[in-house]
Design a protein around this motif. Structure first.
Motif, PDB file in Angstrom:
ATOM      1  N   THR A  80       0.825  -1.207   0.000  1.00  0.00           N
ATOM      2  CA  THR A  80       0.000   0.000   0.000  1.00  0.00           C
ATOM      3  C   THR A  80       0.860   1.257   0.000  1.00  0.00           C
ATOM      4  N   SER A  81       1.936   1.252   0.785  1.00  0.00           N
ATOM      5  CA  SER A  81       2.815   2.428   0.858  1.00  0.00           C
ATOM      6  C   SER A  81       3.449   2.727  -0.493  1.00  0.00           C
ATOM      7  N   ILE A  82       3.929   1.682  -1.168  1.00  0.00           N
ATOM      8  CA  ILE A  82       4.541   1.878  -2.487  1.00  0.00           C
ATOM      9  C   ILE A  82       3.488   2.309  -3.503  1.00  0.00           C
ATOM     10  N   GLY A  83       2.290   1.724  -3.400  1.00  0.00           N
ATOM     11  CA  GLY A  83       1.207   2.145  -4.288  1.00  0.00           C
ATOM     12  C   GLY A  83       0.890   3.616  -4.121  1.00  0.00           C
ATOM     13  N   PHE A  84       0.838   4.077  -2.871  1.00  0.00           N
ATOM     14  CA  PHE A  84       0.553   5.488  -2.609  1.00  0.00           C
ATOM     15  C   PHE A  84       1.668   6.387  -3.142  1.00  0.00           C
ATOM     16  N   LEU A  85       2.927   6.004  -2.889  1.00  0.00           N
ATOM     17  CA  LEU A  85       4.053   6.816  -3.361  1.00  0.00           C
ATOM     18  C   LEU A  85       4.058   6.935  -4.881  1.00  0.00           C
TER      19      LEU A  85
END
Length: 393
Positions: free
Chosen positions: A377-382
């Protein structure tokens, strides 16, 4: 498994440090790039290459659509290269007149293809959270004993599935009432239990709930560096016998970040370790950052709640909530970095992710799969941020 890998001569140590990171980054990036690929294909955009890993290819095959699928030598990420891309970061090459190139696709098709990567990451997180709930269930708030810490499982007349009526004459209506004992600084090691077992009321003696048991170990912390593990019972700190987690917290704060001896009970044996508490930033209940000396562990109880099954609808609902929470926390963290509330070093890069994944795999492997969901999720958001370098592997 991790302990076995770590025991391999010469290569065991480096493997334990690197392997968890490679597993996470391969899964997360593969799903991200596959999101780009499958929606691009749906929109009529031809993918020339889909690579798992970077660098020289070591194995490849071509599908009936003409896409070259390859496994590359460097297991760091991956990429999908569409027709018309000059490189793996999807920068334009010379104009290509073919209708199935990325450059000649409609704005709608381009937008959907670009957004598909982050959305695929969010879906992966959602599926992991939901699947774990369906598989493991969730802790019940009923005052029913699920498990008893191994240090206290013998010698006491308390058993799994016992219903707790009271502890030390304090009525227990739900399991949340038991957590209130964690805030007590007491030298008591035992407590009076009134239990219900198979319809009969039993008076018994059991462990005081708030003994200093490690619930979880924070990655990249003094505790992870010292080798503390989830489930360890801390018996002494700086040669002082420990009877409660609250007492341990006071001794840690009083240590002035100096190296200390710490003894833990693990697998029936006392293990002596060295640990150096450090000043760290924590988010308090109001959402503000404050500094305090800590070793990086959370507490657990001598007894744990029973686990109850969840319905598919509830699992889906909680899966969405957890994924949403990771996105919100990412937004808050980025906002604080932009406003200067926290330093840029708090934004974890590949090295930071490697440290975190290695520490979690070594301390408690059960947290490893949820970590994949969080990082996904963090990489998707970034990748939703307008920073081109974040995409393309």
């Amino acid at each position: 498994m991790i302990d076995f890998i770590g025991s391999i001569p010469v290569i065991g140590g480096p493997l334990v440090s690197v392997l968890p990171f490679l597993i996470i980054i391969t899964i997360v990036v593969f799903v991200h790039e596959y999101g780009h690929y499958i929606i691009g294909r749906f929109c009529g955009i031809h993918a020339e290459v889909f690579s798992v890993g970077m660098g020289p290819k070591i194995y490849s095959w071509q599908d009936k659509r003409g896409t070259l699928w390859q496994i590359a030598a460097i297991p760091l990420g991956g990429y999908v290269k569409f027709l018309g891309d000059a490189n793996v970061s999807s920068f334009k090459s010379e104009p290509i007149e073919k209708n199935n190139s990325f450059n000649n696709a409609s704005l709608k098709s381009k937008t959907l293809t670009v957004l598909a990567g982050p959305i695929a990451n969010f879906l992966l997180s959602f599926l992991i959270f939901t699947s774990l709930l369906l598989w493991h269930g969730k802790p019940s708030n009923k005052p029913i004993i699920g498990n008893i810490h191994t240090a206290f499982s013998n010698g006491y007349d308390i058993k799994t599935d016992d219903i707790i009526i009271s502890i030390n004459d304090r009525k227990i209506s739900n399991f949340s009432d038991i957590y209130s004992f964690m805030y007590q600084d007491t030298s008591e090691q035992f407590a009076k239990y009134v239990l219900e077992r198979k319809g009969k009321q039993i008076n018994s003696i059991g462990p005081f709930p708030s003994v200093a048991i490690v619930g979880s170990v924070m990655p990249v912390s003094p505790a992870s560096s010292a080798g503390l593990k989830s489930g360890d019972l801390i018996t002494s700190f700086n040669n002082v016998s420990i009877t409660s987690f609250k007492q341990l917290q006071k001794l840690i704060i009083a240590s002035n970040s100096k190296k200390q001896n710490i003894n833990v009970l693990r697998g029936g044996e006392i293990i002596s370790l060295s640990i150096t508490p450090m000043l760290r930033e924590f988010q308090n209940a109001n959402g503000d950052l404050e500094q305090k000396v800590s070793i990086g562990v959370s507490s657990s109880l001598a007894i744990s709640p029973s686990i109850e099954a969840v319905s598919l609808f509830e699992a889906l609902k909680i899966g969405i909530q957890k994924t949403y929470l990771v996105i919100i926390q990412s937004i808050k963290q980025i906002s604080k970095i932009i406003t200067g509330e926290v330093g840029f070093e708090n934004l974890q890069g590949p090295v930071g992710i490697a440290h975190v994944s290695s520490d979690i795999a070594k301390s408690d492997i059960s947290y490893f799969i949820p970590l994949i969901a969080i990082i996904s999720t963090s990489i998707g958001f970034l990748n939703l941020l307008p920073i081109p370098i974040l995409d393309g592997g």
